[in-house]
Design an enzyme around this catalytic site. Structure first.
Site, PDB file in Angstrom:
ATOM      1  N   LYS A  22       0.847  -1.211   0.000  1.00 62.08           N
ATOM      2  CA  LYS A  22       0.000   0.000   0.000  1.00 62.08           C
ATOM      3  C   LYS A  22       0.869   1.243   0.000  1.00 62.08           C
ATOM      4  O   LYS A  22       0.654   2.160  -0.797  1.00 62.08           O
ATOM      5  CB  LYS A  22      -0.887   0.011   1.240  1.00 62.08           C
ATOM      6  CG  LYS A  22      -1.565   1.344   1.526  1.00 62.08           C
ATOM      7  CD  LYS A  22      -2.447   1.317   2.744  1.00 62.08           C
ATOM      8  CE  LYS A  22      -1.739   1.576   4.024  1.00 62.08           C
ATOM      9  NZ  LYS A  22      -1.442   3.004   4.328  1.00 62.08           N
ATOM     10  N   ASN A  23       1.890   1.273   0.869  1.00 64.66           N
ATOM     11  CA  ASN A  23       2.660   2.500   1.047  1.00 64.66           C
ATOM     12  C   ASN A  23       3.696   2.742  -0.032  1.00 64.66           C
ATOM     13  O   ASN A  23       4.359   3.781  -0.027  1.00 64.66           O
ATOM     14  CB  ASN A  23       3.305   2.515   2.438  1.00 64.66           C
ATOM     15  CG  ASN A  23       2.256   2.681   3.521  1.00 64.66           C
ATOM     16  OD1 ASN A  23       1.088   3.002   3.238  1.00 64.66           O
ATOM     17  ND2 ASN A  23       2.628   2.437   4.757  1.00 64.66           N
ATOM     18  N   ARG A  92      -5.257  10.702   3.994  1.00 64.85           N
ATOM     19  CA  ARG A  92      -4.257  11.753   4.189  1.00 64.85           C
ATOM     20  C   ARG A  92      -3.158  11.729   3.133  1.00 64.85           C
ATOM     21  O   ARG A  92      -2.590  12.756   2.806  1.00 64.85           O
ATOM     22  CB  ARG A  92      -3.546  11.607   5.531  1.00 64.85           C
ATOM     23  CG  ARG A  92      -4.319  11.377   6.739  1.00 64.85           C
ATOM     24  CD  ARG A  92      -3.413  11.431   7.925  1.00 64.85           C
ATOM     25  NE  ARG A  92      -2.610  12.628   7.896  1.00 64.85           N
ATOM     26  CZ  ARG A  92      -1.398  12.713   7.365  1.00 64.85           C
ATOM     27  NH1 ARG A  92      -0.870  11.661   6.801  1.00 64.85           N
ATOM     28  NH2 ARG A  92      -0.735  13.850   7.365  1.00 64.85           N
ATOM     29  N   CYS A 116      -5.200  12.264  12.339  1.00 67.69           N
ATOM     30  CA  CYS A 116      -5.929  10.993  12.375  1.00 67.69           C
ATOM     31  C   CYS A 116      -5.755  10.417  13.777  1.00 67.69           C
ATOM     32  O   CYS A 116      -5.161  11.049  14.657  1.00 67.69           O
ATOM     33  CB  CYS A 116      -5.377  10.045  11.313  1.00 67.69           C
ATOM     34  SG  CYS A 116      -3.728   9.470  11.702  1.00 67.69           S
ATOM     35  N   ARG A 121      -0.241  14.610  12.501  1.00 62.46           N
ATOM     36  CA  ARG A 121       0.185  14.437  11.114  1.00 62.46           C
ATOM     37  C   ARG A 121       0.389  15.775  10.372  1.00 62.46           C
ATOM     38  O   ARG A 121      -0.232  16.052   9.361  1.00 62.46           O
ATOM     39  CB  ARG A 121      -0.803  13.552  10.356  1.00 62.46           C
ATOM     40  CG  ARG A 121      -1.256  12.295  11.051  1.00 62.46           C
ATOM     41  CD  ARG A 121      -0.181  11.245  11.262  1.00 62.46           C
ATOM     42  NE  ARG A 121       0.333  10.670  10.054  1.00 62.46           N
ATOM     43  CZ  ARG A 121      -0.187   9.616   9.427  1.00 62.46           C
ATOM     44  NH1 ARG A 121      -1.278   9.076   9.893  1.00 62.46           N
ATOM     45  NH2 ARG A 121       0.375   9.126   8.334  1.00 62.46           N
ATOM     46  N   ASP A 304       4.727   0.722  11.877  1.00 65.62           N
ATOM     47  CA  ASP A 304       3.525   0.064  11.349  1.00 65.62           C
ATOM     48  C   ASP A 304       3.407  -1.389  11.792  1.00 65.62           C
ATOM     49  O   ASP A 304       2.388  -2.029  11.511  1.00 65.62           O
ATOM     50  CB  ASP A 304       3.504   0.130   9.817  1.00 65.62           C
ATOM     51  CG  ASP A 304       3.317   1.550   9.328  1.00 65.62           C
ATOM     52  OD1 ASP A 304       3.545   1.800   8.129  1.00 65.62           O
ATOM     53  OD2 ASP A 304       2.985   2.428  10.157  1.00 65.62           O
ATOM     54  N   ARG A 397      -8.619  -0.494   4.736  1.00 70.43           N
ATOM     55  CA  ARG A 397      -7.805   0.544   4.085  1.00 70.43           C
ATOM     56  C   ARG A 397      -6.460  -0.031   3.641  1.00 70.43           C
ATOM     57  O   ARG A 397      -5.890   0.423   2.654  1.00 70.43           O
ATOM     58  CB  ARG A 397      -7.549   1.697   5.067  1.00 70.43           C
ATOM     59  CG  ARG A 397      -8.782   2.468   5.455  1.00 70.43           C
ATOM     60  CD  ARG A 397      -8.408   3.730   6.170  1.00 70.43           C
ATOM     61  NE  ARG A 397      -7.378   4.439   5.416  1.00 70.43           N
ATOM     62  CZ  ARG A 397      -6.719   5.489   5.896  1.00 70.43           C
ATOM     63  NH1 ARG A 397      -6.956   5.928   7.106  1.00 70.43           N
ATOM     64  NH2 ARG A 397      -5.810   6.100   5.164  1.00 70.43           N
TER      65      ARG A 397
HETATM   66  C1  EPZ Z   1       4.092   7.065   6.086  1.00 65.86           C
HETATM   67  O1  EPZ Z   1       3.299   8.096   6.666  1.00 65.86           O
HETATM   68  C2  EPZ Z   1       3.188   5.840   6.021  1.00 65.86           C
HETATM   69  N1  EPZ Z   1       2.034   6.119   5.183  1.00 65.86           N
HETATM   70  C3  EPZ Z   1       2.722   5.463   7.439  1.00 65.86           C
HETATM   71  O2  EPZ Z   1       1.958   4.266   7.335  1.00 65.86           O
HETATM   72  C4  EPZ Z   1       3.966   5.178   8.284  1.00 65.86           C
HETATM   73  O3  EPZ Z   1       3.578   4.882   9.602  1.00 65.86           O
HETATM   74  C5  EPZ Z   1       4.892   6.407   8.273  1.00 65.86           C
HETATM   75  O4  EPZ Z   1       5.227   6.755   6.904  1.00 65.86           O
HETATM   76  C6  EPZ Z   1       6.190   6.162   9.036  1.00 65.86           C
HETATM   77  O5  EPZ Z   1       6.863   5.067   8.491  1.00 65.86           O
HETATM   78  C7  EPZ Z   1       2.178   6.064   3.832  1.00 65.86           C
HETATM   79  O6  EPZ Z   1       3.254   5.805   3.313  1.00 65.86           O
HETATM   80  C8  EPZ Z   1       0.954   6.337   3.018  1.00 65.86           C
HETATM   81  P1  EPZ Z   1       6.120  10.519   8.141  1.00 65.86           P
HETATM   82  P2  EPZ Z   1       3.855   9.622   6.655  1.00 65.86           P
HETATM   83  O7  EPZ Z   1       6.003  11.743   7.324  1.00 65.86           O
HETATM   84  O8  EPZ Z   1       4.567   9.886   5.395  1.00 65.86           O
HETATM   85  C9  EPZ Z   1       6.028  13.761  11.599  1.00 65.86           C
HETATM   86  C10 EPZ Z   1       0.177   2.814   7.758  1.00 65.86           C
HETATM   87  O9  EPZ Z   1      -0.243   2.290   8.809  1.00 65.86           O
HETATM   88  N2  EPZ Z   1       5.934  14.725  10.487  1.00 65.86           N
HETATM   89  O10 EPZ Z   1       7.364   9.688   8.038  1.00 65.86           O
HETATM   90  O11 EPZ Z   1       2.730  10.510   7.032  1.00 65.86           O
HETATM   91  C11 EPZ Z   1       4.739  12.996  11.757  1.00 65.86           C
HETATM   92  O12 EPZ Z   1       3.825  13.714  12.556  1.00 65.86           O
HETATM   93  C12 EPZ Z   1       0.576   4.275   7.757  1.00 65.86           C
HETATM   94  O13 EPZ Z   1       0.313   2.223   6.656  1.00 65.86           O
HETATM   95  C13 EPZ Z   1       6.012  16.085  10.763  1.00 65.86           C
HETATM   96  O14 EPZ Z   1       6.168  16.496  11.907  1.00 65.86           O
HETATM   97  O15 EPZ Z   1       4.887   9.548   7.865  1.00 65.86           O
HETATM   98  C14 EPZ Z   1       5.187  11.718  12.419  1.00 65.86           C
HETATM   99  O16 EPZ Z   1       5.296  11.948  13.808  1.00 65.86           O
HETATM  100  C15 EPZ Z   1       0.365   4.948   9.107  1.00 65.86           C
HETATM  101  N3  EPZ Z   1       5.891  16.961   9.729  1.00 65.86           N
HETATM  102  C16 EPZ Z   1       6.573  11.483  11.813  1.00 65.86           C
HETATM  103  O17 EPZ Z   1       7.004  12.755  11.285  1.00 65.86           O
HETATM  104  C17 EPZ Z   1       5.693  16.542   8.437  1.00 65.86           C
HETATM  105  O18 EPZ Z   1       5.613  17.388   7.533  1.00 65.86           O
HETATM  106  C18 EPZ Z   1       6.578  10.445  10.708  1.00 65.86           C
HETATM  107  O19 EPZ Z   1       5.818  10.932   9.648  1.00 65.86           O
HETATM  108  C19 EPZ Z   1       5.612  15.162   8.183  1.00 65.86           C
HETATM  109  C20 EPZ Z   1       5.736  14.270   9.220  1.00 65.86           C
END
Ligand code: EPZ
Length: 418
Positions: A22-23, A92, A116, A121, A304, A397
């Site tokens: 998915k990701n 998202r 969420c 996020r 995850d 999802r």
């Molecule tokens: C991706 O989300 C994945 N989703 C998530 O999978 C996964 O948990 C996550 O990466 C971490 O590996 C998809 O790929 C669609 P991040 P993403 O940006 O890109 C903070 C699942 O269960 N952050 O690496 O949103 C954020 O709040 C989902 O399949 C900021 O502060 O994750 C978090 O604490 C859930 N500012 C951390 O970084 C930003 O602009 C990680 O977020 C972006 C992120």
């Protein structure tokens, strides 16, 4: 709303194949916006999040055509460069259309994705780097309003190795003028898969999988023909289903090194785990020891898989300290596991799990987010009674027919309309 009913207490045995990731599929589908024409993606999982992505691509004047696990995307010039709230709020990851739209068309209006269950996020690590590449971005009435003549390459240093932020900037920089050097980037396999796809479209990109990605922008990209990598999180979830039931399960069509953090933790617990080129097998084990886990960006232990691993620790000998370092609220499954009898003390970013083999009892529980749903199903497999998991739209999802895959391994599990 459907429910899933599990009658636990059975060992899972056999072989099961993993679906596409998915990701990886989500950013890949949005990367098609970078080039007009027909893109073909294979091994695309059939998931609600993919359906939501198709909806947004259709809204952006792209025709999509599904044929099994193949998804064709015919990208035309959008009549509207708006990603509306009623679509973005469903998923998202829709924010990943921002980079491609601003890079290809010089304009985008994308609804803020909002938070969420697992966290607020924010998207500051998407917005600030785009501004550094020359985009003018305002946040108005819940929308990201972005404009740029042409993006210009720059040196971007991410405060945190954000997966989505890395993906958005990779896609945007591919069509910028000049070179972009991205530092402290995410190293997840899904990042590597996106880079491979962009390269096949004509992008000049290198360094993916390391902390520094360098992109030399080009004027135009060509449509992709790409096969999505296997889903390492689903593979880990299926392996944990074998482990928690003391069974012998072989997960095929996967990439063991993509989730070796989990494999190593299972070995630390005392499980015998065998790995081949594209398969992993967990052998029967009736007692395992508790181990500590800290989630971290790849190649660390994936956030995850945290909820699913916690279910295993409820059955371990000893105490496991699980620290969630990626998201601020990713222990929503704890109270539901506790309703099944698990002894877990959540403290902010840490949960202390005091394991007890056979200590779980069946109960009606409620899914709160995607991976929490999987955690509750794994826990239910380890009880002797009948557990009902509600709100499994969360599960749909991100898992393709999980109940059918578990049933093929001998689980007594079924989906019922409620
Ligand atoms: C991706 O989300 C994945 N989703 C998530 O999978 C996964 O948990 C996550 O990466 C971490 O590996 C998809 O790929 C669609 P991040 P993403 O940006 O890109 C903070 C699942 O269960 N952050 O690496 O949103 C954020 O709040 C989902 O399949 C900021 O502060 O994750 C978090 O604490 C859930 N500012 C951390 O970084 C930003 O602009 C990680 O977020 C972006 C992120």
């Amino acid at each position: 709303m459907d429910i899933i009913v599990i009658k636990g207490g059975r060992q899972l045995n056999g072989t099961v194949a993993t679906s596409g990731a998915k990701n990886a599929a989500l950013p890949l589908l949005f990367s098609s916006l970078l080039a007009q024409g027909e893109h073909v993606f294979d091994n695309v999982p059939r998931l609600n999040d993919i359906d939501s992505t198709e909806l947004l691509l259709n809204h952006l004047n792209c025709e999509t055509q599904r044929n099994g696990h193949q998804l064709k995307v015919n990208v035309n010039r959008p009549q509207s460069l708006v990603a509306p709230y009623d679509i973005v709020r469903k998923m998202r990851a829709s924010i990943l259309c921002l980079g491609p739209l601003i890079a290809r068309y010089g304009e985008a209006k994308v609804s803020l994705p909002g938070g969420c269950a697992i966290g607020s996020r924010p998207i500051n690590l998407h917005i600030e780097p785009l501004r550094q590449l020359g985009a003018e971005i305002d946040i108005e009435n819940g929308y990201v309003m972005a404009r740029a003549n042409r993006l210009v390459g720059d040196r971007i240093v991410f405060d945190f190795a954000t997966v989505g932020g890395t993906e958005n900037i990779m896609m945007a920089a591919s069509l910028a003028r000049g070179t972009t050097i991205m530092e402290n980037v995410a190293k997840e396999p899904e990042i590597v898969d996106l880079a491979r796809c962009l390269r096949s479209m004509g992008a000049k990109i290198q360094g993916e999988g390391s902390s520094v990605i360098t992109i030399e922008g080009v004027d135009e990209l060509q449509p992709a023909r790409h096969r999505v990598i296997p889903d390492r999180i689903e593979a880990g979830t299926l392996l944990l289903a074998g482990a928690i039931t003391g069974g012998d399960v072989k997960v095929t069509n996967c990439v063991p090194k993509d989730f070796d953090a989990l494999i190593n933790k299972l070995i630390d617990c005392g499980f015998a785990v065998e790995c081949g080129d594209d398969w992993v097998r967990v052998k029967p084990c009736d007692r395992w020891v508790a181990v500590d886990v800290d989630t971290a960006p790849h190649p660390g232990f994936p956030t995850d898989l945290q909820a699913q691993f916690m279910a295993l620790m409820t059955q371990a000998d000893g105490t496991s300290v699980i620290t969630e370092r990626i998201f601020e609220n990713r222990f929503m499954h704890v109270q539901e596991l506790a309703r099944m009898g698990a002894n877990i003390t959540p403290k902010s970013q840490v949960s202390v799990v005091r394991g007890e083999k056979g200590g779980l009892s069946a109960a009606p529980v409620m899914a709160t987010d995607l991976r929490a749903s999987a955690s509750l199903i794994l826990a239910a497999l380890a009880t002797d009674g009948e557990t009902t998991v509600n709100r499994i739209y969360h599960l749909d999802r991100g898992y393709e027919k999980l109940e059918e895959k578990l049933s093929s391994l001998g689980a007594c599990i079924e989906r019922r309309a409620n």
